[in-house]
Design a protein around this motif. Structure first.
Motif, mmCIF file in Angstrom:
data_model
loop_
_atom_site.group_PDB
_atom_site.id
_atom_site.type_symbol
_atom_site.label_atom_id
_atom_site.label_comp_id
_atom_site.label_asym_id
_atom_site.label_seq_id
_atom_site.Cartn_x
_atom_site.Cartn_y
_atom_site.Cartn_z
ATOM 1 N N ARG A 73 -6.768 3.973 -4.216
ATOM 2 C CA ARG A 73 -5.341 4.146 -3.965
ATOM 3 C C ARG A 73 -4.504 3.110 -4.733
ATOM 4 N NH1 ARG A 73 -5.510 7.195 0.815
ATOM 5 N NH2 ARG A 73 -7.474 8.348 0.669
ATOM 6 N N ASP A 108 0.858 -1.176 0.000
ATOM 7 C CA ASP A 108 0.000 0.000 0.000
ATOM 8 C C ASP A 108 0.899 1.233 0.000
ATOM 9 O OD1 ASP A 108 -1.770 2.054 0.506
ATOM 10 O OD2 ASP A 108 -2.741 1.094 2.221
ATOM 11 N N LEU A 109 0.887 1.983 -1.075
ATOM 12 C CA LEU A 109 1.829 3.089 -1.234
ATOM 13 C C LEU A 109 1.416 4.350 -0.488
ATOM 14 C CD1 LEU A 109 2.602 2.674 -5.047
ATOM 15 C CD2 LEU A 109 3.999 1.916 -3.102
ATOM 16 N N GLU A 110 0.109 4.598 -0.366
ATOM 17 C CA GLU A 110 -0.356 5.865 0.199
ATOM 18 C C GLU A 110 -1.154 5.695 1.484
ATOM 19 O OE1 GLU A 110 -2.586 7.803 -2.850
ATOM 20 O OE2 GLU A 110 -0.876 7.992 -4.223
ATOM 21 N N GLY A 111 -1.541 4.474 1.792
ATOM 22 C CA GLY A 111 -2.443 4.233 2.920
ATOM 23 C C GLY A 111 -3.884 4.210 2.446
ATOM 24 N N ARG A 167 -1.836 1.482 6.437
ATOM 25 C CA ARG A 167 -1.077 2.724 6.383
ATOM 26 C C ARG A 167 -0.042 2.659 5.270
ATOM 27 N NH1 ARG A 167 -0.043 3.836 12.875
ATOM 28 N NH2 ARG A 167 -2.268 3.846 13.494
ATOM 29 N N PRO A 168 0.513 3.815 4.874
ATOM 30 C CA PRO A 168 1.530 3.797 3.819
ATOM 31 C C PRO A 168 2.664 2.833 4.159
ATOM 32 C CG PRO A 168 0.862 6.047 4.297
ATOM 33 C CD PRO A 168 0.222 5.196 5.348
#
Length: 237
Positions: A201, A32-35, A168-169
């Protein structure tokens, strides 16, 4: 998963969809890159696609209402399509499913390609069907997906509650394939996400070779999983 075992990477943008075969002895990591990511995932036996992910059996035989590290994803033939070897966010939802086009319009409003171009509003049902069609699968093959990174709690009265901020990120989920497994994935918001803004996302996919020992804690976590791995190994005896 070590750097020297990695053989490929891919980027799945928010709203995107992808399919691939994870061969026996390989791993894939979803990051997950951004959350706040959500990845809806379907699994099939790559060589006999009538065998596919069975979430009720996966929950029942492991005596759990959530899926995380140490758990297996079972087919309807009692074999392990994938094992969750690592999960830093601790929960993936097996209840929520995906939205269709009408439900997306109702929730987020009209988001046509004519005005928004590549930012147009996509829906999980169509995204999954597009990828399924590449492998000879159709609407009758569409089943309940697993929603990676998302958490849904069930209240004492049976009510369902989406837990915001579960991922989360940088959170990551790694899946190991003890058999050749077809993955069908799409990155869209969870149907129960309360946000009224269409903003799916992105996630990063990392592919690596792995020894079967990476899934040993999944195999030994309960007797049912030992039998599931044995059923799977018989395919290659």
């Amino acid at each position: 998963m070590t750097d020297n075992s990695v053989f490929a990477e891919d980027f799945l943008p928010g709203g995107g969809h992808l399919s691939f075969v994870l061969k026996r002895g390989q791993q894939v990591r979803f990051t997950d890159l951004e959350g706040g990511a959500n990845v809806s995932l379907m699994l099939f036996n790559a060589h006999e696609k009538s065998e596919r992910l069975n979430l009720p059996d996966s929950l029942k035989c492991q005596h759990t209402a959530r899926l995380t590290s140490g758990h297996c994803l079972y087919s309807d033939m009692g074999r392990v399509l994938a094992a969750i070897t690592r999960d830093t966010c601790g929960w993936s939802d097996s209840i929520g499913g995906v939205l269709n086009a009408e439900e997306v319009r109702e929730k987020y409003g009209t988001g046509r390609y004519q005005e928004l171009r590549n930012r147009f509003h996509r829906n999980g049902t169509d995204n999954l069907l597009v990828e399924m069609g590449k492998w000879g699968l159709e609407l009758s093959d569409l089943t309940m997906p697993l929603n990676l990174f998302s958490r849904v709690d069930v209240g004492a009265d049976g009510s369902l509650h989406f837990v915001e901020g579960n991922s989360r990120p940088g959170d990551a989920i790694e899946l190991y394939a003890p058999m050749d497994t077809l993955f069908i994935v799409t990155a869209l918001q969870h149907p129960m996400d309360p946000s009224a803004q269409y903003a799916p996302r992105p996630v990063q996919l990392t592919f690596a070779r792995a020894d079967e020992s990476v899934a040993e804690h999944c195999r030994t976590s309960r007797p049912e999983n030992e039998r599931g791995f044995l059923n799977t190994q018989r395919l290659f005896a």
